[in-house]
Design a protein around this motif. Sequence first.
Motif, mmCIF file in Angstrom:
data_model
loop_
_atom_site.group_PDB
_atom_site.id
_atom_site.type_symbol
_atom_site.label_atom_id
_atom_site.label_comp_id
_atom_site.label_asym_id
_atom_site.label_seq_id
_atom_site.Cartn_x
_atom_site.Cartn_y
_atom_site.Cartn_z
ATOM 1 N N ASP A 49 10.383 -1.393 5.743
ATOM 2 C CA ASP A 49 10.506 -2.455 4.738
ATOM 3 C C ASP A 49 9.446 -3.534 4.951
ATOM 4 O O ASP A 49 8.836 -4.026 3.984
ATOM 5 N N ALA A 50 9.239 -3.907 6.214
ATOM 6 C CA ALA A 50 8.256 -4.954 6.517
ATOM 7 C C ALA A 50 6.841 -4.510 6.152
ATOM 8 O O ALA A 50 6.035 -5.303 5.656
ATOM 9 N N LEU A 51 6.535 -3.230 6.384
ATOM 10 C CA LEU A 51 5.219 -2.726 6.025
ATOM 11 C C LEU A 51 5.020 -2.732 4.514
ATOM 12 O O LEU A 51 3.946 -3.092 4.020
ATOM 13 N N HIS A 52 6.063 -2.344 3.774
ATOM 14 C CA HIS A 52 5.968 -2.351 2.315
ATOM 15 C C HIS A 52 5.760 -3.764 1.779
ATOM 16 O O HIS A 52 5.014 -3.979 0.815
ATOM 17 N N GLU A 53 6.418 -4.732 2.414
ATOM 18 C CA GLU A 53 6.375 -6.110 1.930
ATOM 19 C C GLU A 53 5.259 -6.930 2.567
ATOM 20 O O GLU A 53 5.040 -8.085 2.198
ATOM 21 N N GLY A 54 4.577 -6.339 3.545
ATOM 22 C CA GLY A 54 3.488 -7.046 4.210
ATOM 23 C C GLY A 54 3.946 -8.164 5.123
ATOM 24 O O GLY A 54 3.226 -9.153 5.309
ATOM 25 N N ASN A 55 5.127 -8.001 5.733
ATOM 26 C CA ASN A 55 5.671 -9.051 6.595
ATOM 27 C C ASN A 55 5.142 -8.905 8.023
ATOM 28 O O ASN A 55 5.364 -7.879 8.676
ATOM 29 N N GLU A 56 4.466 -9.908 8.487
ATOM 30 C CA GLU A 56 3.984 -9.928 9.871
ATOM 31 C C GLU A 56 3.870 -11.367 10.334
ATOM 32 O O GLU A 56 3.893 -12.297 9.531
ATOM 33 N N ARG A 57 3.752 -11.553 11.641
ATOM 34 C CA ARG A 57 3.521 -12.878 12.202
ATOM 35 C C ARG A 57 2.582 -12.737 13.392
ATOM 36 O O ARG A 57 2.478 -11.662 14.002
ATOM 37 N N THR A 58 1.889 -13.810 13.699
ATOM 38 C CA THR A 58 1.017 -13.829 14.866
ATOM 39 C C THR A 58 1.734 -14.567 15.986
ATOM 40 O O THR A 58 2.162 -15.711 15.812
#
Length: 322
Positions: free
Chosen positions: A118-127
Amino acid sequence: MRALLVVNPTATTTSARTRDVLIHALASDLKVDVVMTEHRGHARELGRRAAESGDVELVVALGGDGTVNEVVNGLLHHGPDPDSLPRLAVVPGGSTNVFVRALGLPNDPVEATGALLDALHEGNERTVGLGLASGTPGTVDASVPDRWFTFTAGLGFDAGVVGRVEQQRERGKRSTHALYLRQVLRQFFGDPHRGHGTITLERPGHAPAEGLVLSVVCNTSPWTYLGNRPVYAAPGASFDTALDVLGLRSLSAPAVARYGTQLLTSSPERGPHGRHTLSLHDLTSFTLHSQVRLPFQIDGDHLGLRSSVTFTGVRRALRVIV
C-alpha cells in the motif's frame, strides 16, 4: 521498480511457507531479486552491492532487527545519501522487531507486507535519522570499524544482557522475552562492575558525566518491547532528531527495583528518573569512556568488549517506506 529482497531464513517468527507467500505477494508488484542470507554479515554485503549497483531502487529486509541493521550498514557503507541510495523497507521476522514497530508498521509479517505494498502504491516514505558508533581516536579501540544503528546502542549492563542472550541462543534456546528477563537477573548477580560506575560521558562544551554503571543510547522511542508493551528508556528520542542517552549511576538492588518499575510503567511522556539518572536529549556527538572494558551492543547485537566508543547522531540518513 527493481527491488532486492534480503531474507534471513533463520528468522524467529517466519516459516518457509510464510516466506513463500510474502515473496509471491511482493513479486506481483515489483521486479524482485530474492537472496537468502547464508552467514553473519551476508545481509550487509547484499546491502552494499545494492547501493553500488545503481539500478536497485528498493531493498526489503525480511528478518529481525539484526538483519535490518546489517542491510542498513551495507546501504550506508559509503556514507548517508538519502537522495541517491535505494530506499529501505522492512518485513518483521524477529522476536521483537523494534525498528519496524517504532516506524508504526504492523508486527505481523503478512500485515506488514500488505502495508508495504500500500505504501509503495501511495508513495509513502520518510527520511529517518540514524546513529553511528565509531572507535575513539587515541584509544585502543581507535581502529574498530564504524557501525550504524537504527534504534539503540549500549555500553555496560544492558550489553552484558544481550551477550548472555546470544550465548543461550547459540546453545539452542529460543529468543523469548522470558529468556531476556532471566538473563537480566543473571547479569545483575554476575556483573562485577555494577556496584561502582566505570563509564564517563564526554561531550563538547559540557563537564564530563562520571560514574555511570549503565549507558543506553536511543535513536527512537520506544527503546524496546516486552511482548506488546512498549518500554521507554528515553521518551524524547525520535527518528527526526539526533541521539538520546539514559545513564544510571546506581544498580543496587533497591535501584534496580525502582528503575525496573519505572521502565515497566514508562510512557511517551515519562521514563526512568531520579537523582542517580542521567537523561540527555538530541545529542549530535559524544563519547563514552570506561575505566575497564565493558560489553557493547548495537541494535541487540553483541559486539564484544570496548573501553571507548564515539557516537554521532546523523539526521536524514536514509529513506524508509512507511
